[in-house]
Design a protein around this motif. Structure first.
Motif, PDB file in Angstrom:
ATOM      1  N   ALA A   1      82.544  44.831 105.210  1.00  0.00           N
ATOM      2  CA  ALA A   1      82.238  46.263 105.116  1.00  0.00           C
ATOM      3  C   ALA A   1      82.559  46.716 103.701  1.00  0.00           C
ATOM      4  N   ALA A   2      81.548  47.202 102.988  1.00  0.00           N
ATOM      5  CA  ALA A   2      81.754  47.634 101.608  1.00  0.00           C
ATOM      6  C   ALA A   2      82.104  49.111 101.526  1.00  0.00           C
ATOM      7  N   VAL A   3      81.366  49.951 102.247  1.00  0.00           N
ATOM      8  CA  VAL A   3      81.577  51.401 102.239  1.00  0.00           C
ATOM      9  C   VAL A   3      81.379  51.932 103.655  1.00  0.00           C
ATOM     10  N   GLY A   4      82.314  52.774 104.098  1.00  0.00           N
ATOM     11  CA  GLY A   4      82.126  53.489 105.354  1.00  0.00           C
ATOM     12  C   GLY A   4      82.669  52.763 106.565  1.00  0.00           C
ATOM     13  N   PRO A   5      82.336  53.356 107.727  1.00  0.00           N
ATOM     14  CA  PRO A   5      81.364  54.428 107.952  1.00  0.00           C
ATOM     15  C   PRO A   5      81.782  55.766 107.326  1.00  0.00           C
ATOM     16  N   LEU A   6      80.807  56.442 106.747  1.00  0.00           N
ATOM     17  CA  LEU A   6      80.993  57.762 106.152  1.00  0.00           C
ATOM     18  C   LEU A   6      80.185  58.786 106.931  1.00  0.00           C
ATOM     19  N   SER A   7      80.724  59.991 107.024  1.00  0.00           N
ATOM     20  CA  SER A   7      79.985  61.088 107.635  1.00  0.00           C
ATOM     21  C   SER A   7      79.032  61.667 106.595  1.00  0.00           C
ATOM     22  N   LEU A   8      77.733  61.547 106.858  1.00  0.00           N
ATOM     23  CA  LEU A   8      76.699  62.084 105.973  1.00  0.00           C
ATOM     24  C   LEU A   8      75.731  62.873 106.851  1.00  0.00           C
ATOM     25  N   PRO A   9      76.097  64.096 107.205  1.00  0.00           N
ATOM     26  CA  PRO A   9      75.274  64.876 108.139  1.00  0.00           C
ATOM     27  C   PRO A   9      73.805  64.846 107.739  1.00  0.00           C
ATOM     28  N   PRO A  10      72.885  64.559 108.693  1.00  0.00           N
ATOM     29  CA  PRO A  10      73.067  64.623 110.147  1.00  0.00           C
ATOM     30  C   PRO A  10      73.439  63.296 110.804  1.00  0.00           C
ATOM     31  N   GLY A  11      74.264  62.472 110.185  1.00  0.00           N
ATOM     32  CA  GLY A  11      74.628  61.205 110.799  1.00  0.00           C
ATOM     33  C   GLY A  11      75.803  60.547 110.109  1.00  0.00           C
ATOM     34  N   ARG A  12      75.929  59.239 110.342  1.00  0.00           N
ATOM     35  CA  ARG A  12      76.991  58.453 109.734  1.00  0.00           C
ATOM     36  C   ARG A  12      76.387  57.152 109.221  1.00  0.00           C
ATOM     37  N   ALA A  13      76.915  56.660 108.119  1.00  0.00           N
ATOM     38  CA  ALA A  13      76.348  55.472 107.488  1.00  0.00           C
ATOM     39  C   ALA A  13      77.447  54.528 107.052  1.00  0.00           C
TER      40      ALA A  13
END
Length: 267
Positions: free
Chosen positions: A107-119
């Motif tokens: 896992a390099a980045v995240g999960p991040l909250s990026l409305p309208p979802g998560r990445a």
């Protein structure tokens, strides 16, 4: 987030990753300079731009009014390489990340909250980078899917082994209704969603190769009417041509991200 497959919002329908799962759902480019990146791809691919829901650091590329890809000026902020990356739809980003790590990926980045979802940005066990997205898909999702403006191919060490990894992470060829189908055709793994070919996996990459084009990686292809014209425009605007055939060319943008342009009739 509503977990129904489609939700009415005025006259628009919202499609979520709970109904379209395991399939490629978007491609995105990390960038150091948003304005310069937009200028290059406008010149080479004729794209136009609109703001993205994610904020000022992000833009959505349009080809003939159809959303094609996203660009985010986050390479420096997240200490990421500049690269084109495919994203796969998942019901749960957290579960996808856990599955990747359990199977030897990272896992390099995240999960991040990026409305309208998560990445989340991940790498498989051979080092190929990909992302997962949980949440609403882009507006006019079905139009994007039918237009097939982009296509992805994994160049990897062992196509069968890679298919097992991604199948376990993304529920390919599972018993779940709507899952992606996996077929082995002519030495390649072919991924289908709703009957349409959405990705291919081929063997032959060398994990320790000094040339990044030979190491395992996901290659993003864009369908264009004029491959030769795109190659010329790339060179005129600070990019380079890595290879060129009759109906396909591998290009590199000024930031170093590589991508392929392919004649529209080829898939």
């Amino acid at each position: 987030m509503n977990h129904d497959a489609r939700t009415s919002r005025g006259t628009a329908e919202v499609v979520s990753t709970h109904s379209v799962f395991g399939a490629p759902c978007w491609v995105s480019l990390t960038s150091r300079d948003l304005e310069a990146t937009q200028e290059f791809y406008s010149a080479v691919l004729g794209w136009r731009w609109r703001p993205a829901k994610l904020g000022d650091r992000f833009r959505v590329a349009l080809a003939e009014s159809v959303p094609v890809a996203g660009i985010g000026a986050v390479a420096t902020m997240w200490q990421m390489a500049v690269a084109w990356t495919p994203y796969f739809a998942v019901p749960s980003a957290d579960e996808a990340v856990a599955r990747v790590q359990e199977r030897g990926g990272t896992a390099a980045v995240g999960p991040l909250s990026l409305p309208p979802g998560r990445a989340a940005l991940l790498a498989d066990r051979d080092g190929a980078t990909f992302g997962v997205w949980e949440g609403e898909l882009i507006s006019n999702w079905e139009t994007w899917r039918r237009a097939t403006p982009s296509f992805i191919r994994l160049h990897t060490r062992d196509a069968f082994d890679a298919a097992m990894f991604y199948g376990e992470v993304l529920d390919w060829a599972s018993e779940r209704p709507g899952c992606c189908e996996v077929h082995y055709e002519g030495g390649e793994v072919v991924l289908r969603s709703g009957g349409d070919v959405v990705a291919r996996i081929e063997s032959g990459a060398l994990e320790a190769a000094p040339d990044p084009t030979i190491r395992p990686h996901w290659q993003v292809h864009f369908a264009v009417p004029d491959v030769e014209g795109c190659a010329r425009a790339a060179e005129l605007h600070g990019g380079s041509v890595l290879s060129k055939g009759g109906d396909e060319a591998v290009l590199r943008d000024p930031d170093g991200a590589q991508f392929t342009v392919t004649s529209r009739h080829r898939r």
